[in-house]
Design an enzyme around this catalytic site. Structure first.
Site, PDB file in Angstrom:
ATOM      1  N   ASP A 159       0.855  -1.186   0.000  1.00 31.65           N
ATOM      2  CA  ASP A 159       0.000   0.000   0.000  1.00 31.65           C
ATOM      3  C   ASP A 159       0.891   1.236   0.000  1.00 31.65           C
ATOM      4  OD1 ASP A 159      -2.878   1.092   1.993  1.00 31.65           O
ATOM      5  OD2 ASP A 159      -1.945   1.825   0.158  1.00 31.65           O
TER       6      ASP A 159
HETATM    7  C1  GLC Z   1      -3.828   4.684  -0.126  1.00 33.45           C
HETATM    8  C2  GLC Z   1      -4.744   3.705   0.553  1.00 33.45           C
HETATM    9  C3  GLC Z   1      -5.129   2.542  -0.298  1.00 33.45           C
HETATM   10  C4  GLC Z   1      -5.203   2.977  -1.735  1.00 33.45           C
HETATM   11  C5  GLC Z   1      -3.786   3.310  -2.164  1.00 33.45           C
HETATM   12  C6  GLC Z   1      -3.748   3.799  -3.613  1.00 33.45           C
HETATM   13  O1  GLC Z   1      -2.878   5.146   0.775  1.00 33.45           O
HETATM   14  O2  GLC Z   1      -4.319   3.203   1.801  1.00 33.45           O
HETATM   15  O3  GLC Z   1      -6.370   2.048   0.185  1.00 33.45           O
HETATM   16  O4  GLC Z   1      -5.726   1.940  -2.544  1.00 33.45           O
HETATM   17  O5  GLC Z   1      -3.177   4.274  -1.318  1.00 33.45           O
HETATM   18  O6  GLC Z   1      -4.459   4.980  -3.746  1.00 33.45           O
END
Ligand code: GLC
Length: 743
Positions: A285
């Site tokens: 993430d």
């Molecule tokens: C964010 C979120 C995740 C998301 C990712 C891409 O920080 O935690 O849920 O899919 O980054 O945007």
């Protein structure tokens, strides 16, 4: 026949044989063949995901220079936060200039809608309507796929028991059973008839795992829990997503018992890939890999890359750890090429399944994008599930539904005329905000000859009371007052934890002021989380919790206010009386000194300054009609593990409106080692009944509904007495009786 013709025929024949052989090759064979052609650098490139230029959904780590050049050099496997056929095509064209022309994967947070915004996921969860929830995801996928998106970072399936945590809005609430059904519905919705269909996007179960149990409800905070709680409460929705065929998993920012999820081999390898046999791939993430330095788990990105790849994290989102360190890790024999091939193979497999190798531009059809986005049937579906998501918390003296013969209605509050706010958090800016229907507009369309008066009264967080007098004045002129109050949509979402979840600003004072007019008042509460609003709850005669309902918010609220839709939603999460009660959830243990009621504080597990019960319980929600539960009967009162028991009861609509009831089935294992919760949701049925109509509802008990994990994490049952409770809410049990498991 000249040689040239012969050789042409031979070349045609040979190429058609090769083509046939290639097309008949299985995907694993194609992946193996491609891996053999790839250099180590090209393999590492497939594990690297960069943010696009559309917008950032996290802190930008380091600049990487021209991303299109990096793509042409084969250093990028995926781009996120990029939408639109035109925009994605530019990046795909760059990939087609790389040596092996491996297509890019385009990922996007399509969480609750793409062009047409649907209610936030927690609102949809309140509908307990799996078909509607699946349809919402299906439409989001259809629109996103038409816009060049291949992969959505959804569904978020994190169990959440703490409304201080801002991301509670993104999931399905506190219950593993309901959360598992919703995870399944959303994966099926997003992936439709399967990857490769032009209206399907690859789904992503996130955030793996236990992210919702952040200590203090503070986003990104540590998580510490027993493995039994992990298996009983937090893993089931992820298992359901895996069983539903979800294409990918995303791990989480938190550490779990001291090990960051991104480097957690127990989660990503032992459970997900080995025990559950998951064949998709895992993405980190947003920078979570590099954040393991902050965690203190590794000293630099070199060690972060080593820990993550060896734990089963396949793709690196935005941290640059893989692209900058994996080659050296292989040279240093810290990471094997076999491990890299395994990760690359999983990613390439999905690209083949999506059909991107046969046509990298198959999702780049501008005509389809224009035809599909915001289609009328999508708007209609958004209104349908929005109505189904509205929870009726209170309706004294049957104030609702409103009559269409009222002379005048006063619409008061900071959210009466709000439009873009109705989208809530994690909403994309693809659709036209003019398409969003505010409460005011919805009432204008529904109110007929009734005169609508308006005053804002106050702001959402501002403390000015300057608008109170005007609000009181128009309340005095009206037959009924409707107040639209709540948070700002950016007060609940990622990195939006609140220590104080009261209705913000001076809104509750405005409600008091308007109530002093003596007029009948209906309060609509808009938020992404449970809020605390005790004075309102205790004094206002009618209250609707409308969450953030998306494009069709105003029309859905008007439908419910006028009874064109009889509310049937039930809370998917407990509403505390105050922050001091958190964490509070329905499926708790009994303890050795349970309080028998809210006043029992004599050496019991209770607060001396607050009742133990929540303000509103899991599964609670009213209707404009009433329902009678009767005639509970069992096919038998004892069963062997290999047997089942069928229970039935009669459900009658005893009111004057047609309506739906969500009849809930809870079980309790009365004596077990280790102990079990006082109740657990094990089934429900949402039933439409006409006034006076009775239906027989059945529920089958099998051993899986009685099973639990022991301390060795074995799934077991234990003989003994079980209690079945059937109710309209977890704290509103209408029928109950016991039965025996005998072996
Ligand atoms: C964010 C979120 C995740 C998301 C990712 C891409 O920080 O935690 O849920 O899919 O980054 O945007």
């Amino acid at each position: 026949m000249t040689i040239s013709i012969k050789s042409t025929i031979f070349i045609c024949l040979f190429s058609s044989i090769i083509n046939t052989a290639y097309t008949q090759q299985s995907i694993p064979q194609k992946v193996d063949a491609l891996l053999k052609k790839m250099t180590l650098a090209e393999k590492i490139g497939q594990l690297n995901q960069y943010n696009g230029d559309w917008e950032a959904t996290g802190p930008i780590t380091t600049d990487v220079g021209n991303k299109l050049d990096a793509i042409k050099r084969g250093e990028v496997g995926s781009i996120l936060n990029i939408v639109g056929v035109q925009h994605t095509k530019v990046f795909q064209e760059a990939a087609m200039q790389s040596r092996l022309k491996i297509p890019l994967l385009f990922g996007q947070d399509v969480i609750h809608g793409y062009g047409v915004t649907f209610p936030i996921p927690l609102a949809e969860a309140a509908s307990w309507d799996m078909a509607a929830i699946e349809k919402s995801a299906r439409i989001a996928a259809t629109e996103a796929a038409s816009g060049g998106v291949h992969w959505t970072f959804a569904p978020m399936v994190d169990i959440a028991r703490d409304p201080r945590w801002g991301r509670v809005m993104e999931g399905a609430g506190e219950d593993p059973y309901l959360g598992s059904l919703i995870a399944t519905a959303r994966v099926h919705g997003f992936q439709g008839m399967g990857l490769g269909n032009l209206d399907a996007v690859m789904a992503c179960a996130k955030h793996f795992t236990a992210y919702g149990a952040a200590i203090g409800g503070r986003d990104y905070n540590s998580v510490d829990m027993s493995l039994r709680t992990l298996w009983e409460i937090y893993l089931p929705p992820f298992k359901a997503a895996a069983d539903a065929g979800v294409g990918t998993f995303m791990n989480s920012f938190n550490d779990l018992n001291g090990i960051p999820a991104t480097a957690n081999r127990y989660l990503q390898h032992d459970i997900l890939k080995e025990k559950w046999g998951f064949k998709g791939f895992v993405v980190s993430d947003w920078g979570s890999m590099g954040e393991m330095i902050n965690h203190g788990y590794v000293k630099d990105n070199y060690e972060a890359a080593e820990a993550a790849i060896n734990a089963g994290n396949d793709m690196d989102m935005e941290s640059r750890s893989y692209i900058n360190n994996l080659a050296k890790l292989v040279a240093d024999k810290k990471v094997s090429v076999k491990v890299i091939d395994e990760a690359v193979g999983r990613i390439l497999t999905k690209k083949y399944e999506l059909g991107l190798f046969s046509d990298p531009y198959r999702f780049s059809d501008a005509d389809r994008e224009k035809r599909v986005l915001n289609a009328p049937e999508h708007v209609e579906a958004a209104k349908d599930i929005a109505s189904k998501s509205i929870v009726l918390l209170k309706n004294e003296h049957q104030l609702l539904p409103l009559s269409k013969t009222l002379n005048s209605i006063a619409l008061i509050g900071p959210l009466v005329k709000s439009k873009k706010e109705m989208k809530g958090f994690w909403a994309l800016n693809v659709g036209d905000e003019k398409e969003i229907v505010s409460l005011f507009e919805g009432m204008q369309q529904a109110a007929g000859k009734t005169k609508l008066l308006y005053a804002k009264g106050c702001d959402i967080t501002d403390t000015s009371r300057a608008g109170f007098a005007e609000a009181y004045k128009i309340a005095m002129q009206a037959d009924v007052v409707i107040m639209a109050m709540g948070e700002r949509p950016d007060m609940t979402g990622e990195a939006k934890s609140r220590s104080d979840i009261h209705l913000p600003g001076v809104q509750e004072e405005l409600i008091k002021e308007v109530m002093a007019s003596g007029k009948p008042v209906v309060v609509l509460l808009m938020a992404g989380r449970p809020m605390v609003f005790n004075w309102t709850a205790d004094h206002v005669p009618a209250i609707l919790y409308t969450w953030w309902l998306g494009n069709q918010a105003g029309n859905a609220m008007a439908d419910v206010l006028y009874g064109d839709y009889n509310p049937a939603a039930k809370l998917p999460i407990t509403f505390p009386r105050t922050e001091g009660q958190i964490p509070i959830y329905y499926n708790h243990f009994n303890t050795g000194r349970p309080a028998r009621n809210d006043n029992d504080v004599n050496y019991t597990s209770a607060y001396i300054d607050l009742p133990n019960s929540p303000k509103y319980a899991f599964g609670y929600g009213l209707s404009y009609t009433t329902f009678k539960y009767s005639n509970l009967r069992f096919s038998k009162k004892s069963m062997l593990k290999k047997e089942t028991i069928t229970i039935s009861f009669d459900l009658q609509n005893t009111g004057k409106y047609p309506g739906e009831e969500v009849a809930q089935f809870y079980l309790r294992d009365m004596v077990s080692q280790p102990i079990r919760p006082v109740k657990e949701l094990k089934g429900f049925q949402k039933v439409m009944l006409q006034p006076g109509e009775t239906k027989t509802i059945t529920f089958i008990i099998d051993k899986e509904k009685l099973a639990f994990y022991n301390d060795q994490l074995e799934r077991i049952t234990q003989p003994g007495e079980f209690r079945l409770m059937i109710g309209s809410a977890s704290d509103d049990i209408r029928l109950q009786d016991s039965f025996e498991l005998t072996d």
